[in-house]
Enzyme design. Structure first.
Site, PDB file in Angstrom:
ATOM      1  N   GLY A   1     -11.744  57.795 -32.298  1.00 55.92           N
ATOM      2  CA  GLY A   1     -11.975  56.698 -33.241  1.00 55.92           C
ATOM      3  C   GLY A   1     -10.979  55.581 -33.020  1.00 55.92           C
ATOM      4  O   GLY A   1     -10.360  55.499 -31.960  1.00 55.92           O
ATOM      5  N   ASN A   2     -10.841  54.706 -33.981  1.00 55.23           N
ATOM      6  CA  ASN A   2      -9.810  53.668 -33.901  1.00 55.23           C
ATOM      7  C   ASN A   2      -9.278  53.374 -35.297  1.00 55.23           C
ATOM      8  O   ASN A   2      -9.725  53.983 -36.268  1.00 55.23           O
ATOM      9  CB  ASN A   2     -10.363  52.415 -33.210  1.00 55.23           C
ATOM     10  CG  ASN A   2     -11.508  51.797 -33.970  1.00 55.23           C
ATOM     11  OD1 ASN A   2     -11.340  51.361 -35.102  1.00 55.23           O
ATOM     12  ND2 ASN A   2     -12.690  51.785 -33.358  1.00 55.23           N
ATOM     13  N   ARG A   3      -8.322  52.467 -35.389  1.00 57.08           N
ATOM     14  CA  ARG A   3      -7.607  52.298 -36.656  1.00 57.08           C
ATOM     15  C   ARG A   3      -8.267  51.347 -37.639  1.00 57.08           C
ATOM     16  O   ARG A   3      -7.663  51.007 -38.658  1.00 57.08           O
ATOM     17  CB  ARG A   3      -6.216  51.752 -36.357  1.00 57.08           C
ATOM     18  CG  ARG A   3      -5.381  52.676 -35.546  1.00 57.08           C
ATOM     19  CD  ARG A   3      -4.080  51.983 -35.312  1.00 57.08           C
ATOM     20  NE  ARG A   3      -3.270  52.679 -34.370  1.00 57.08           N
ATOM     21  CZ  ARG A   3      -1.953  52.675 -34.416  1.00 57.08           C
ATOM     22  NH1 ARG A   3      -1.338  51.999 -35.348  1.00 57.08           N
ATOM     23  NH2 ARG A   3      -1.280  53.313 -33.506  1.00 57.08           N
TER      24      ARG A   3
ATOM     25  N   ALA B   1     -15.132  47.369 -35.455  1.00 63.76           N
ATOM     26  CA  ALA B   1     -14.342  47.695 -34.265  1.00 63.76           C
ATOM     27  C   ALA B   1     -15.126  48.766 -33.500  1.00 63.76           C
ATOM     28  O   ALA B   1     -14.903  49.963 -33.660  1.00 63.76           O
ATOM     29  CB  ALA B   1     -12.975  48.216 -34.678  1.00 63.76           C
TER      30      ALA B   1
END
Ligand code: CTP
Length: 419
Positions: free
Chosen positions: A225-227, A292
């Protein structure tokens, strides 16, 4: 009989904005309450339909009858007053009716109560339940205004998108001179007019907004995933609703509450997001890619949980550029993208603008590990083909308003802004 009145908010979606925007005027207990009566008269003279809500303390300074005479509408004071229209509870009825809610004057107590979201009187319940934009005109002694507690609450309200008008400097109820005097009715009237105009500016337009991260599964229990927190995309969706647009929000996994009034489609992977966006882009007037989205996904997803002893090498493959596919699939829509870069921000943003067929790229710099992830504030550039606007660092709610102002300018230049 209805008694107290306060000026408050109104919801967006069900209401076609008329030539007589609805203002709920919340009046609270300050000597400046008499100026709320002047404001009520001015609002009516300028074509607003006004319903007043008075807190109990406000009724010690002014009477509901004052506002009833000036507005031609029943004023309300209590949560159990008769709604007068329909059978809903009065806070719901007023909250649904309102296009704008204005609290004039707002005492230090009221500001604290709004910041905390207290709903134990009519005004508090109404403001908590309505999606209408809120304007607050503080009035208090200088010491109360400058107290860190009040300033903290004002900051919280601003970050939520509440418009604070004043206070100004001048003579106070105590006879002293200082900051805390309520703004004049003319200044508050102008703020209400601007907000009411803005509220209807996107009426009839359909906006598609993506938000949050995507999760790319590795095996049944793990993912990449990402932040991204999704806050920027959700703020953009909320702002579009506040301006009267129909909104579809396509959101990756986030901890955020859905904006009331939006059609929310939750997705997990880039592939899901791609399908959801391409299915709806053709019916949209504006497409904002704030999500994102993962640039890579695992080449294959393991069918069972990988054991530690097995060792592990992951092969990734690039994902499809959803923004580009959306602008090809819906060439008549206005497309807006985001760019998060660690170097050469402006060039990278301009390249993305062209490659993805977008009219605007909202560009964020990430340096020394400082980026917008999870934060409530953002510092962005608005990048167009021919020019560039740098916004100061501000709350994501305010960035969303500035981005929509820019989009409205782009729509107007293309003759696509209603009215
Ligand atoms: N984006 C997209 N589809 C992807 C990846 C990104 O639509 N598969 C969108 C994002 O929603 C964002 C914009 O593209 O609006 C920029 O994302 P970014 O990762 O910076 O751009 P990329 O096109 O992936 O370019 P780069 O090669 O610089 O990563």
């Amino acid at each position: 009989m209805a008694v107290s009145v306060a000026v408050y908010l109104a919801p967006v979606k069900e209401i076609a904005i008329t030539n007589h925007p609805h203002v709920v005027l919340g009046v609270t207990g300050s000597i400046a309450a008499f100026k709320a009566a002047t404001l009520a008269g001015e609002l009516v003279a300028h074509g607003f339909d006004v319903r007043a809500v008075l807190t109990e303390t406000a009724t010690r300074f002014v009477t509901p009858l004052t506002f009833e005479a000036l507005t031609g509408n029943q004023a309300a004071t209590g949560q159990w007053d008769e709604p007068g229209r329909g059978s809903r509870m009065i806070h719901i009825e007023l909250g649904t009716w309102a296009d704008v809610v204005a609290v004039v004057p707002a005492t230090a107590t009221t500001i604290a109560r709004l910041s905390l979201g207290l709903a134990d009187d009519l005004l508090g319940a109404l403001i908590l339940s309505t999606p209408a934009p809120l304007i607050v005109a503080p009035a208090m002694e200088t010491g109360m205004w400058s107290h860190p507690a009040t300033q903290e609450h004002v900051k919280t309200l601003r970050a939520r998108g509440v418009r604070i008008v004043g206070p100004s400097e001048g003579r106070l109820a105590s006879g002293t001179h200082g900051e805390g005097r309520m703004s004049e009715p003319a200044a508050i009237l102008e703020a209400i007019r601007q907000t009411a105009r803005r509220r209807s500016s996107l009426h009839g337009l359909r906006a598609l907004v993506t938000a949050g991260p995507t999760h790319e599964p590795i095996d049944p229990v793990r993912y990449i995933g990402n932040r991204s927190s999704g806050k920027m995309g959700y703020a953009l969706a909320q702002e579009a609703l506040d301006r009267g647009a129909e909104v579809v929000l396509i959101a990756g996994p986030t901890a955020l509450a859905s904006p009331p009034g939006a059609e929310v489609v939750t997705i997990e992977t880039t592939r899901d997001m791609q399908a959801a966006v391409l299915e709806r882009a053709g019916a949209s007037d504006i497409v904002i890619m704030a999500a994102a989205v993962a640039d890579f996904s695992p080449a294959c997803v393991l069918p069972s949980k990988l054991k530690r002893d097995a060792g592990f090498q992951l092969t990734m493959q690039p994902t499809k550029d959803i923004a580009r596919a959306a602008s090809e699939a819906a060439p008549d829509a206005l497309h807006i993208g985001f760019a998060l870069e660690t170097e050469d921000l402006l060039n990278a943003a301009r390249l993305k603008l062209r490659r993805k067929g977008q009219a605007l790229v909202v560009a964020n710099a990430v340096s020394d590990g400082h980026g917008p992830f999870g934060s409530d504030v953002n510092h962005v550039l608005l990048v167009h083909e021919g020019d560039l606007v740098e916004l100061p660092e501000m709350s994501k709610v305010n960035v969303a308003a500035a981005v929509w102002d820019d989009i409205e300018r782009l729509l107007a230049a293309r003759g696509k802004l209603p009215g």
